[in-house]
Design an enzyme around this catalytic site. Structure first.
Site, short mmCIF file in Angstrom:
data_model
loop_
_atom_site.label_atom_id
_atom_site.label_comp_id
_atom_site.label_asym_id
_atom_site.label_seq_id
_atom_site.Cartn_x
_atom_site.Cartn_y
_atom_site.Cartn_z
N LYS A 1 56.45 22.67 -10.93
CA LYS A 1 57.32 23.73 -11.41
C LYS A 1 58.52 23.75 -10.46
O LYS A 1 58.36 23.49 -9.27
CB LYS A 1 56.55 25.05 -11.33
CG LYS A 1 57.20 26.20 -12.03
CD LYS A 1 56.82 26.22 -13.48
CE LYS A 1 57.40 27.39 -14.22
NZ LYS A 1 57.37 27.12 -15.68
N GLU B 1 54.57 16.53 -22.00
CA GLU B 1 54.37 17.07 -20.65
C GLU B 1 52.91 17.38 -20.36
O GLU B 1 52.41 17.06 -19.28
CB GLU B 1 55.21 18.35 -20.56
CG GLU B 1 55.41 18.92 -19.20
CD GLU B 1 56.37 20.11 -19.24
OE1 GLU B 1 56.55 20.74 -20.29
OE2 GLU B 1 56.94 20.42 -18.18
N ARG C 1 53.80 24.58 -7.79
CA ARG C 1 55.08 23.96 -7.42
C ARG C 1 54.92 22.54 -6.91
O ARG C 1 55.89 21.83 -6.68
CB ARG C 1 55.76 24.78 -6.35
CG ARG C 1 56.21 26.07 -6.93
CD ARG C 1 56.83 26.96 -5.91
NE ARG C 1 57.45 28.05 -6.62
CZ ARG C 1 58.75 28.23 -6.71
NH1 ARG C 1 59.59 27.42 -6.13
NH2 ARG C 1 59.22 29.25 -7.37
#
Ligand code: M6R
Length: 610
Positions: A605, A490, A27
């Site tokens: 994320k 990405e 994250r």
């Protein structure tokens, strides 16, 4: 975006905090830190730039221990990636704070705090939380009241945990706009921004609601709502597997998640699809009657989920005869839009916590949509809790920052929604059967398509030295081309653009040369001949093409074209099937380039800040 873990126990909590951070690292992973407090008052703060492993080594070197602690893994918003900007942030050597979200009025708060004699030592907005809480301690008389007073001053989003060096018996947490969950233990309690962090220590969770502030001791959890009233929140027993965060023998989470797709798509269909259509009630109680009145669908999402929405629009209009708009959440939320009569708002999100999508849902509620449905992967998420209806994609935990199985399960969900809406809007028997047959064969088609991995790996060798690429598709394959381009940029950092191939001659053809690989998705559908003409336009200009084509589409490899034959499938499921080679292509290109596949640079994320 960023991860928070906190613990209060009799035992040493260092390993609990570090394992929690490892589980949340996807994250945010530019820096990490912990603040540890012992019952005897000993305090230690350790922060490092880089991955959690750097922090773990530093704590190990210092023999760090604590019965209470707060920890954070960061994705920088305010202030560069430096140790000084890493959390926890501290005020006057007493109050330590970790925080997810953005305090938007931090500049005003800084001015106020400076006037009170606080020195501002970091570039972050979070530091103002620590000083504000500290400043209110004398007048409020307790840490809880100081936090309750502080949150009234904050504009923006926060999930925050506050620790007082002078009181190792409690932690105070507050939530507004950034999720927080309390994990219940026996004689110990925990906090995290996601239950995943705490699965090794508990399965019993309380999800805080917007505006909640809670006081957590070893033996109690006391929650107050935004009005300051004491409230009870449900305790939820988690069914998520403890191993959900493991790589299961794969080299990367992304690869594991790509290969999980036959299983998770099967799960997504389980008990929902019968031989004659979707099973009644799968969109929830009362949904049948509501769906019968839907005349328009407005889809809102970001990133990969937005591409799922774009694909869904083709299906809803082509098969279900329902008009549909799709919009990026960050655009929708800041413009005036017109609500069509009997319009259903549909949000799509893997995490259910994407800040823009959540804000768009909240705005839409004021605009007069007949109802809201979220297609989401996380049952406990804010989007699920705040939507009228939720359709769970059942993809299981997705850890790789590049979304893969979440996307294909979202598309599977939308084919079922197409069937449900088509039922009331004159869908032809033939179209209905195409979707039903397609969905029944989907898991095995995905398996078959994944067996192309070796030939795609070979192809990927030719991409690793390229700087730009173009993805082409037509019709419902256009969003799939967009998704392919997003995946490649990405994780491989190769610039990739997607075009509806009919647009080529309106500009992008100028880019074509032998240094610009052109990737084409070519199922055998009614647009195939048109697509072939577009391919010839590229060939005539010296372009090098990589074509993922239906085995019956009659493309053959030559010096300007490499063809990979994709198993034949019916039209309805083709967008899902053609997604797979593009996922594999980006994965192998990234592998060859040696990038950090699961945690690509600058990303995180779950984008829980604007
Ligand atoms: O959790 P969400 O589906 O709402 O996330 C939306 C995007 O942030 C996400 O899809 C992002 O684009 C992915 N990293 C793409 O692989």
């Amino acid at each position: 975006m960023c991860g928070i873990v906190g613990a209060i126990a009799e035992r040493n909590v260092v390993e609990i905090l570090l394992e929690g951070l490892r589980r949340l690292e996807y994250r945010g992973y530019d820096s990490a830190g912990v603040a540890l407090l012992n019952n005897d008052g000993a305090y230690n703060r350790v922060r490092r730039t880089g991955k959690v492993q750097e922090l773990a080594s530093a704590i190990n070197d210092q023999n760090g221990v604590g019965n209470v602690g707060i920890a954070h893994t960061r994705w920088a918003t305010h202030g560069g990636v430096t140790e000084n900007n890493a959390h926890p942030h501290v005020s006057k050597d007493r109050i330590s704070v970790v925080h997810n979200g953005i305090i938007e009025n931090y500049q005003d708060l800084r001015t106020e705090l400076k006037a009170q004699g606080y020195s501002i030592d970091t570039d972050t907005d979070t530091e103002t939380i620590a000083h504000t809480v500290h400043s209110l301690l004398p007048s409020t008389g307790s840490l809880l009241a100081a936090v309750q007073g502080s949150v009234k001053k904050f504009h923006g989003a926060y999930g925050t945990v506050v620790m007082d060096r002078e009181d190792p018996s409690r932690l105070i947490v507050a939530r507004s706009g950034s999720p927080l969950v309390i994990g219940l233990g026996i004689g110990e309690n925990f906090i995290a921004s996601d239950q995943m962090a705490l699965l090794p220590v508990t399965r019993r969770f309380i999800y805080l609601e917007e505006g909640d502030v809670a006081e957590i001791t070893r033996r109690s959890v006391t929650i107050y709502n935004a009005a300051g009233e004491q409230v009870e929140r449900d305790v939820v027993e988690s069914t998520v597997s403890h191993d959900a965060g493991d790589k299961g023998g794969y080299r990367h989470y992304m690869l594991k998640e790509i290969y999980e797709q036959p299983t998770v798509v099967r799960n997504a269909l389980q008990g929902r699809l019968a031989d004659n259509g979707v099973v009644a009630g799968i969109f929830g109680e009362g949904a049948e009657a509501l769906l019968a009145n839907v005349q328009h669908v407005q889809i809102i999402a970001c990133g990969t989920s937005y591409h799922a929405g774009m694909t869904a629009r083709y299906w809803l209009e082509q098969y279900a005869n329902v008009s549909c708009n799709v919009e990026i959440a960050s655009e929708f939320r800041y413009r005036k839009s017109v609500v069509h009569p009997n319009s259903l708002l549909v949000t799509i999100s893997q995490s259910g916590e994407t800040a823009d999508t959540l804000a768009a849902l909240r705005l839409a509620k004021e605009l007069g949509y007949m109802s809201s449905l979220t297609v989401c992967n996380v049952e406990s998420s804010s989007l699920v809790r705040e939507s009228d209806m939720a359709f769970m994609t059942r993809a299981g935990a997705e850890i790789g920052v590049a979304s893969t199985k979440a996307f294909t399960t979202q598309l599977t969900a939308f084919l079922m929604l197409t069937l449900a809406l088509g039922e009331h809007n004159g869908m032809t028997g033939e179209d209905k059967q195409t979707i039903i047959d397609g969905l029944h064969t989907l898991p095995s088609k995905i398996e078959e398509t994944l067996s192309l991995a070796k030939s795609i790996e070979d192809l990927a060798e030719e991409f690793s030295d390229k700087h730009h690429s173009l993805f082409l598709g037509r019709g419902e394959q256009y969003p799939i081309a967009m998704e392919g381009a997003l995946k490649l940029k990405e994780i491989s950092y190769i610039h990739a653009e997607a075009y509806a191939s009919g647009e080529l001659k309106h500009g992008p053809l100028a880019l074509i040369d032998d240094e610009m690989p052109v990737i084409v998705v070519a199922p055998n559908n009614e647009l195939l001949e048109k697509l072939k003409s577009n391919v010839e336009e590229v060939r005539a200009r010296g372009g090098i093409m990589y074509v993922f084509a239906d085995s019956n589409a009659q493309f053959s490899s030559d010096e300007t074209m490499r063809v990979v034959a994709v198993p034949h499938c019916n039209d309805a499921i083709a967008p899902i099937v053609y997604t797979l080679p593009l996922q594999l292509l980006s994965y192998f290109v990234a592998l060859i380039k040696g990038t950090d596949v699961d945690q690509p640079r600058n990303l995180a994320k779950s984008v829980t800040v604007e």
